[in-house]
Enzyme design. Structure first.
Site, mmCIF file in Angstrom:
data_model
loop_
_atom_site.group_PDB
_atom_site.id
_atom_site.type_symbol
_atom_site.label_atom_id
_atom_site.label_comp_id
_atom_site.label_asym_id
_atom_site.label_seq_id
_atom_site.Cartn_x
_atom_site.Cartn_y
_atom_site.Cartn_z
ATOM 1 N N GLU A 101 -0.385 -6.685 22.488
ATOM 2 C CA GLU A 101 0.371 -5.283 22.968
ATOM 3 C C GLU A 101 -0.478 -4.465 23.672
ATOM 4 O O GLU A 101 -1.835 -4.873 23.701
ATOM 5 C CB GLU A 101 0.980 -4.569 21.811
ATOM 6 C CG GLU A 101 -0.062 -3.823 20.866
ATOM 7 C CD GLU A 101 0.551 -3.127 19.695
ATOM 8 O OE1 GLU A 101 1.334 -3.774 18.945
ATOM 9 O OE2 GLU A 101 -0.007 -1.950 19.537
ATOM 10 N N ILE B 252 6.230 -3.264 11.129
ATOM 11 C CA ILE B 252 5.619 -2.483 11.227
ATOM 12 C C ILE B 252 3.932 -2.201 11.218
ATOM 13 O O ILE B 252 3.289 -1.276 11.024
ATOM 14 C CB ILE B 252 6.265 -1.047 10.861
ATOM 15 C CG1 ILE B 252 6.255 -1.169 9.307
ATOM 16 C CG2 ILE B 252 7.689 -0.761 11.361
ATOM 17 C CD1 ILE B 252 6.528 0.040 8.530
ATOM 18 N N ALA B 253 3.393 -3.490 10.732
ATOM 19 C CA ALA B 253 2.067 -3.619 10.276
ATOM 20 C C ALA B 253 1.342 -3.716 11.520
ATOM 21 O O ALA B 253 0.643 -2.719 12.254
ATOM 22 C CB ALA B 253 2.036 -4.693 9.570
ATOM 23 N N ARG B 254 1.033 -4.694 12.116
ATOM 24 C CA ARG B 254 0.020 -5.150 13.448
ATOM 25 C C ARG B 254 0.265 -6.300 14.096
ATOM 26 O O ARG B 254 0.971 -7.239 13.566
ATOM 27 C CB ARG B 254 -1.471 -5.090 12.848
ATOM 28 C CG ARG B 254 -2.233 -3.992 12.691
ATOM 29 C CD ARG B 254 -2.417 -3.333 13.937
ATOM 30 N NE ARG B 254 -3.184 -2.221 13.611
ATOM 31 C CZ ARG B 254 -2.905 -0.905 13.505
ATOM 32 N NH1 ARG B 254 -1.667 -0.637 13.632
ATOM 33 N NH2 ARG B 254 -3.553 0.099 13.346
ATOM 34 N N GLY C 249 0.666 -1.308 0.255
ATOM 35 C CA GLY C 249 -0.094 -0.034 0.053
ATOM 36 C C GLY C 249 0.965 1.332 -0.016
ATOM 37 O O GLY C 249 1.936 1.193 -0.421
ATOM 38 N N ARG D 290 -1.908 -8.374 -2.366
ATOM 39 C CA ARG D 290 -2.955 -8.870 -2.765
ATOM 40 C C ARG D 290 -3.308 -8.840 -4.058
ATOM 41 O O ARG D 290 -3.720 -9.602 -4.922
ATOM 42 C CB ARG D 290 -4.231 -8.675 -2.001
ATOM 43 C CG ARG D 290 -4.789 -9.266 -0.737
ATOM 44 C CD ARG D 290 -5.531 -8.670 -0.053
ATOM 45 N NE ARG D 290 -5.471 -7.335 0.107
ATOM 46 C CZ ARG D 290 -6.299 -6.485 0.920
ATOM 47 N NH1 ARG D 290 -7.337 -6.818 1.287
ATOM 48 N NH2 ARG D 290 -5.797 -5.329 1.129
ATOM 49 N N ILE E 252 2.105 2.911 2.415
ATOM 50 C CA ILE E 252 3.400 2.892 3.259
ATOM 51 C C ILE E 252 4.574 2.253 2.810
ATOM 52 O O ILE E 252 5.820 2.273 2.779
ATOM 53 C CB ILE E 252 2.997 2.607 4.753
ATOM 54 C CG1 ILE E 252 2.043 3.573 5.316
ATOM 55 C CG2 ILE E 252 4.331 2.580 5.594
ATOM 56 C CD1 ILE E 252 1.611 3.332 6.647
ATOM 57 N N HIS F 68 5.067 0.617 19.396
ATOM 58 C CA HIS F 68 4.109 0.976 18.405
ATOM 59 C C HIS F 68 4.307 2.538 18.061
ATOM 60 O O HIS F 68 3.240 3.261 18.618
ATOM 61 C CB HIS F 68 2.910 0.619 19.047
ATOM 62 C CG HIS F 68 1.713 0.535 17.871
ATOM 63 N ND1 HIS F 68 0.725 -0.279 17.796
ATOM 64 C CD2 HIS F 68 1.584 1.332 16.579
ATOM 65 C CE1 HIS F 68 -0.296 -0.147 16.759
ATOM 66 N NE2 HIS F 68 0.650 0.783 15.898
ATOM 67 N N ILE F 69 5.095 3.063 17.564
ATOM 68 C CA ILE F 69 5.818 4.356 17.752
ATOM 69 C C ILE F 69 5.877 4.855 15.879
ATOM 70 O O ILE F 69 6.284 5.958 15.799
ATOM 71 C CB ILE F 69 6.714 4.935 18.348
ATOM 72 C CG1 ILE F 69 8.047 4.032 18.198
ATOM 73 C CG2 ILE F 69 6.371 4.771 19.951
ATOM 74 C CD1 ILE F 69 9.459 4.602 18.648
HETATM 75 C C1 DGY Z 1 -1.928 3.192 12.459
HETATM 76 O O1 DGY Z 1 -2.373 4.618 12.007
HETATM 77 O O2 DGY Z 1 -2.403 2.287 12.172
HETATM 78 C C2 DGY Z 1 -0.685 3.024 13.459
HETATM 79 O O3 DGY Z 1 -0.493 1.847 13.586
HETATM 80 C C3 DGY Z 1 -0.981 4.112 14.708
HETATM 81 O O4 DGY Z 1 -1.945 3.498 15.442
#
Ligand code: DGY
Length: 328
Positions: A269, A238-240, A156, A179, A158, A287-288
């Site tokens: 988390e 850095i996703a989830r 996407g 995808r 990012i 998560h920054i």
């Molecule tokens: C988002 O915007 O999804 C980032 O992970 C901040 O929560």
């Protein structure tokens, strides 16, 4: 005429609260208490709208208890805290905060990649612990970034930002899996080549995860996928949380089945899998990825704009289930 009532579920910039107060009767959580789902539900009762963050779960249960709710505006691009189907069924509009965080988050993805590959935090801990007594030729030798193969899973906005940084800034060979394949012009812009997931896992020197979380992407990276990666590879998430099986990753790091990992997000988390806290070859951040003041302010402003537009009878900027608006 009375103002619509909204809940701001977490502490946010005072100037955003002041702006919201011009339009709404605001109840806010400026003391940033951690509310259980039941406490959040209690406070949402009687509200017309909500300003939420990624940790505030809005599902069928919450919606059934809060029939007056009309919109939830997330101050996050990710929205796996929303049950979109349940919100749509209840006629509740969902909005998120895309775009405004893209470059900041891509910067951080790259920072985490560099810190991980070049063992920045591990070596700093060593120095701070007073263990540095002499230089040696292979001390904290890491892996190169320039010229290496950068794999991106989830292409996407990012992911594209990370690809551009890697290709144009560091001369990396960029491969990606998504995808759907990008338009040819975007592939040229990102200097990125589309590959299957297996090739991505096998060929990447550095693999960055930027895909959205959904039940379908749960444990996209588990023991089997880690086993396909190069033993010299690094993995960046850095996703989830939940996209990586954190227990399997900790085991792979401990056994050096991959070289290192950089993680900004975790399963469950703010709890972190205890084994990740004991392996040295992992960089851990809370998560920054989107955390710069201008970007967090832009995210909060966008969430506020969505609420103001909606209650002002205008089209919200970033609706997730716009069909709800057509019904109204
Ligand atoms: C988002 O915007 O999804 C980032 O992970 C901040 O929560």
């Amino acid at each position: 005429m009375s103002k619509p009532k909204i809940l701001v579920a977490r502490a946010v910039f005072p100037e955003i609260i002041a702006r919201l107060e011009q339009h709404f009767e605001v109840e806010s959580n400026q003391s940033d208490e951690t509310w259980s789902k039941a406490q959040l539900t209690e406070r949402l009762k009687g509200k017309d709208g909500a300003f939420t963050t990624g940790g505030d779960r809005i599902d069928g249960e919450v919606l059934a208890a809060c029939p007056g709710l009309k919109i939830c505006a997330n101050m996050a691009v990710g929205y796996n805290n929303f049950d979109i189907d349940a919100m749509t069924a209840a006629g509740v509009l969902a909005t998120n905060a895309p775009d405004v965080l893209t470059e900041t988050t891509a910067d951080f993805g790259f920072a985490l990649l560099m810190a991980t590959a070049r063992r920045v935090t591990e070596s700093e801990h060593y120095l701070r612990a007073g263990k540095w007594s002499k230089w040696s030729y292979d001390m904290f030798a890491g892996s190169d970034i320039h010229g290496a193969t950068l794999g991106i899973l989830g292409m996407g906005r990012i992911g594209q930002g990370i690809a551009k940084r890697g290709a144009h800034g560091f001369g990396m060979k960029v491969i990606y899996h998504n995808r759907s394949r990008l338009d040819a012009s975007l592939e040229v812009e990102c200097k990125a080549r589309y590959v299957g997931k297996e090739e991505l896992l096998k060929a990447a020197d550095h693999l960055v995860l930027v895909l959205p979380y959904s039940p379908a992407s749960h444990h996209t990276i588990g023991a089997a996928e880690l086993a396909m990666m190069k033993p010299t590879a690094t993995l960046i998430n850095i996703a989830r949380g939940g996209i990586v099986d954190d227990a399997a990753l900790a085991a792979a790091l401990k056994d050096k089945r991959i070289s290192a990992a950089g993680l900004d997000v975790f399963e469950g988390e703010p709890k972190v899998h205890p084994d990740l806290l004991t392996v040295p070859n992992v960089v851990l951040t809370p998560h920054i990825a989107s955390a710069t003041i201008p970007t967090r302010l832009a995210m909060a402003s966008l969430a506020a704009d969505n609420l103001i537009a909606f209650f002002g009878g205008k089209q919200p900027l970033t609706p997730l289930n716009p069909g709800v608006l057509a019904i109204k």
